[in-house]
Design a protein around this motif. Structure first.
Motif, short mmCIF file in Angstrom:
data_model
loop_
_atom_site.label_atom_id
_atom_site.label_comp_id
_atom_site.label_asym_id
_atom_site.label_seq_id
_atom_site.Cartn_x
_atom_site.Cartn_y
_atom_site.Cartn_z
N TYR A 149 0.83 -1.21 0.00
CA TYR A 149 0.00 0.00 0.00
C TYR A 149 0.87 1.26 0.00
O TYR A 149 0.51 2.27 -0.62
CB TYR A 149 -0.92 -0.01 1.22
CG TYR A 149 -1.87 1.16 1.27
CD1 TYR A 149 -2.96 1.24 0.40
CD2 TYR A 149 -1.69 2.19 2.19
CE1 TYR A 149 -3.83 2.32 0.44
CE2 TYR A 149 -2.55 3.27 2.23
CZ TYR A 149 -3.63 3.33 1.35
OH TYR A 149 -4.49 4.40 1.39
N ALA A 150 2.01 1.19 0.66
CA ALA A 150 2.91 2.35 0.73
C ALA A 150 3.50 2.71 -0.63
O ALA A 150 3.77 3.88 -0.90
CB ALA A 150 4.02 2.08 1.74
N VAL A 151 3.71 1.71 -1.50
CA VAL A 151 4.37 1.99 -2.78
C VAL A 151 3.42 1.92 -3.98
O VAL A 151 3.68 2.51 -5.02
CB VAL A 151 5.56 1.01 -3.02
CG1 VAL A 151 6.62 1.20 -1.95
CG2 VAL A 151 5.11 -0.44 -3.10
N ASP A 152 2.28 1.19 -3.83
CA ASP A 152 1.37 1.03 -4.97
C ASP A 152 -0.05 0.74 -4.48
O ASP A 152 -0.50 -0.41 -4.49
CB ASP A 152 1.87 -0.12 -5.87
CG ASP A 152 1.07 -0.26 -7.16
OD1 ASP A 152 0.28 0.66 -7.47
OD2 ASP A 152 1.23 -1.29 -7.85
N PRO A 153 -0.78 1.78 -4.07
CA PRO A 153 -2.12 1.56 -3.50
C PRO A 153 -3.11 0.89 -4.45
O PRO A 153 -4.09 0.30 -4.00
CB PRO A 153 -2.60 2.98 -3.15
CG PRO A 153 -1.36 3.81 -3.09
CD PRO A 153 -0.40 3.19 -4.06
N LYS A 154 -2.85 0.98 -5.75
CA LYS A 154 -3.76 0.38 -6.74
C LYS A 154 -3.40 -1.07 -7.08
O LYS A 154 -4.01 -1.68 -7.94
CB LYS A 154 -3.75 1.20 -8.04
CG LYS A 154 -4.19 2.64 -7.89
CD LYS A 154 -5.67 2.74 -7.60
CE LYS A 154 -6.13 4.19 -7.57
NZ LYS A 154 -7.53 4.32 -7.13
N SER A 155 -2.40 -1.61 -6.41
CA SER A 155 -1.95 -2.97 -6.72
C SER A 155 -3.08 -3.98 -6.54
O SER A 155 -3.77 -3.99 -5.52
CB SER A 155 -0.78 -3.37 -5.82
OG SER A 155 -0.45 -4.73 -6.00
N GLU A 156 -3.26 -4.85 -7.55
CA GLU A 156 -4.29 -5.89 -7.47
C GLU A 156 -3.97 -6.91 -6.38
O GLU A 156 -4.86 -7.59 -5.87
CB GLU A 156 -4.44 -6.61 -8.81
CG GLU A 156 -3.20 -7.37 -9.23
CD GLU A 156 -3.42 -8.25 -10.44
OE1 GLU A 156 -4.43 -8.97 -10.48
OE2 GLU A 156 -2.57 -8.23 -11.35
N HIS A 157 -2.70 -7.01 -6.00
CA HIS A 157 -2.30 -8.01 -5.01
C HIS A 157 -2.88 -7.70 -3.63
O HIS A 157 -3.01 -8.60 -2.79
CB HIS A 157 -0.78 -8.10 -4.93
CG HIS A 157 -0.14 -8.53 -6.21
ND1 HIS A 157 -0.46 -9.72 -6.82
CD2 HIS A 157 0.78 -7.93 -7.00
CE1 HIS A 157 0.25 -9.82 -7.93
NE2 HIS A 157 1.00 -8.76 -8.06
N LEU A 158 -3.22 -6.44 -3.39
CA LEU A 158 -3.81 -6.08 -2.10
C LEU A 158 -5.13 -6.81 -1.88
O LEU A 158 -5.50 -7.12 -0.75
CB LEU A 158 -4.04 -4.57 -2.03
CG LEU A 158 -2.79 -3.70 -1.88
CD1 LEU A 158 -3.15 -2.23 -2.07
CD2 LEU A 158 -2.13 -3.92 -0.54
N ASN A 159 -5.83 -7.11 -2.98
CA ASN A 159 -7.17 -7.69 -2.86
C ASN A 159 -7.15 -9.08 -2.23
O ASN A 159 -7.87 -9.37 -1.27
CB ASN A 159 -7.84 -7.74 -4.23
CG ASN A 159 -7.94 -6.37 -4.88
OD1 ASN A 159 -8.10 -5.37 -4.18
ND2 ASN A 159 -7.84 -6.31 -6.19
N TYR A 160 -6.31 -9.98 -2.77
CA TYR A 160 -6.31 -11.33 -2.21
C TYR A 160 -5.60 -11.38 -0.86
O TYR A 160 -5.94 -12.21 -0.01
CB TYR A 160 -5.72 -12.35 -3.19
CG TYR A 160 -4.23 -12.34 -3.29
CD1 TYR A 160 -3.45 -12.99 -2.35
CD2 TYR A 160 -3.59 -11.68 -4.33
CE1 TYR A 160 -2.08 -12.97 -2.42
CE2 TYR A 160 -2.23 -11.66 -4.42
CZ TYR A 160 -1.47 -12.30 -3.47
OH TYR A 160 -0.11 -12.27 -3.54
#
Length: 275
Positions: free
Chosen positions: A180-191
């Motif tokens: 989240y600190a480097v890429d809040p839009k990352s799809e990996h945050l979802n899973y």
């Protein structure tokens, strides 16, 4: 007719490689490495066709077959050399990432763990079809190896990919925070969020199991007692992290974070806030 003949010739060669690459243990993700393909002349002929064919469909498949054949040969280093020499001219499709995973596997066998894990993270990030396999193959030996892999990341998306696969194995809350600190839009945050929620549920379930005594009737808890027990088992740091990100609303799927926060609030007994 020429195209049909060329494709049949390709299938014949591909089948030859399959004699050493098919894993008889269907439950294992590991590539078979006990068998070797030592027909070096055939491997050279496969590479020759790659170099000479004008058909882009077959060229792509002969490229992958050259990497694969060398991976299963006694000259594994040639798979890496061929990949490095040609990879810029190859489309970034599933064959490319399958080949990259072979290179990562060779690096691992050479005990180049940092580089191997860095490459596996790229496959994990870019090729959803291979995420289970690459997550299984990802093995930082120690903290030093992990930090070296992180240092290889060329940009924030590569850092996020490394934390994503690391969180798959270890601390999903830490991975969420780092990504989240480097890429809040990352799809990996979802899973990773779903894993974090599952972990909270698991901790609650385990607390009930641990408190149950064999041959002793379970005490029926009141609603208030059950709520207090749940509340004590929810990780406050994890809850605060989800709350912070849901409130910011700047992820790829903000509604997913709202749902997760509402659910965690119900587990803590904060029903009005959940509504």
């Amino acid at each position: 007719e020429g195209k049909i003949k060329s494709f049949i010739e390709f299938l014949y060669l591909a089948q030859k490689i399959e004699t050493v690459s098919i894993n008889e243990d269907y439950w294992s993700y590991d590539p078979v490495i006990a068998k070797t393909f030592n027909d070096l002349k055939m491997i050279q002929s496969i590479e020759n066709v790659y170099n000479t064919t004008a058909d882009s469909f077959l060229k792509n498949r002969y490229w992958f077959l050259t990497v694969k054949a060398n991976f299963y040969s006694s000259n594994k280093h040639k798979a890496v050399e061929f990949f490095n020499k040609t990879e810029k001219s190859v489309p970034k499709n599933i064959l490319y990432y399958r080949a990259l995973s072979y290179v990562a596997g060779i690096k691992y066998q050479q005990k180049k763990y940092s580089e191997s894990n860095y490459l596996y993270a790229q496959v994990f990030d870019k090729c959803p079809e291979m995420r289970v396999v690459t997550a299984y193959s990802f093995h930082p030996q120690n903290e030093a190896d992990w930090n070296k892999s992180l240092a290889m990341a060329k940009d924030n998306k590569e850092k996020a990919a490394l934390w994503a696969i690391h969180g798959y194995y270890k601390d999903e809350a830490q991975a969420i925070e780092k990504i989240y600190a480097v890429d809040p839009k990352s799809e990996h945050l979802n899973y990773l969020l779903t894993r974090l929620v599952n972990k909270q549920e698991q901790d609650i379930n385990n607390s009930f199991e641990e408190s149950a005594k064999e041959n002793v009737p379970a005490k029926k808890l009141t609603v208030a007692e059950a709520k207090d027990l749940n509340k004590s088992k929810i990780d406050n740091k994890a809850f605060d992290l989800v709350s912070k990100i849901a409130t910011a609303g700047n992820t790829e799927k903000p509604y997913l974070w709202n749902i997760a926060l509402g659910y965690l609030q119900t587990l803590k007994g904060h029903y009005t806030a959940a509504d």
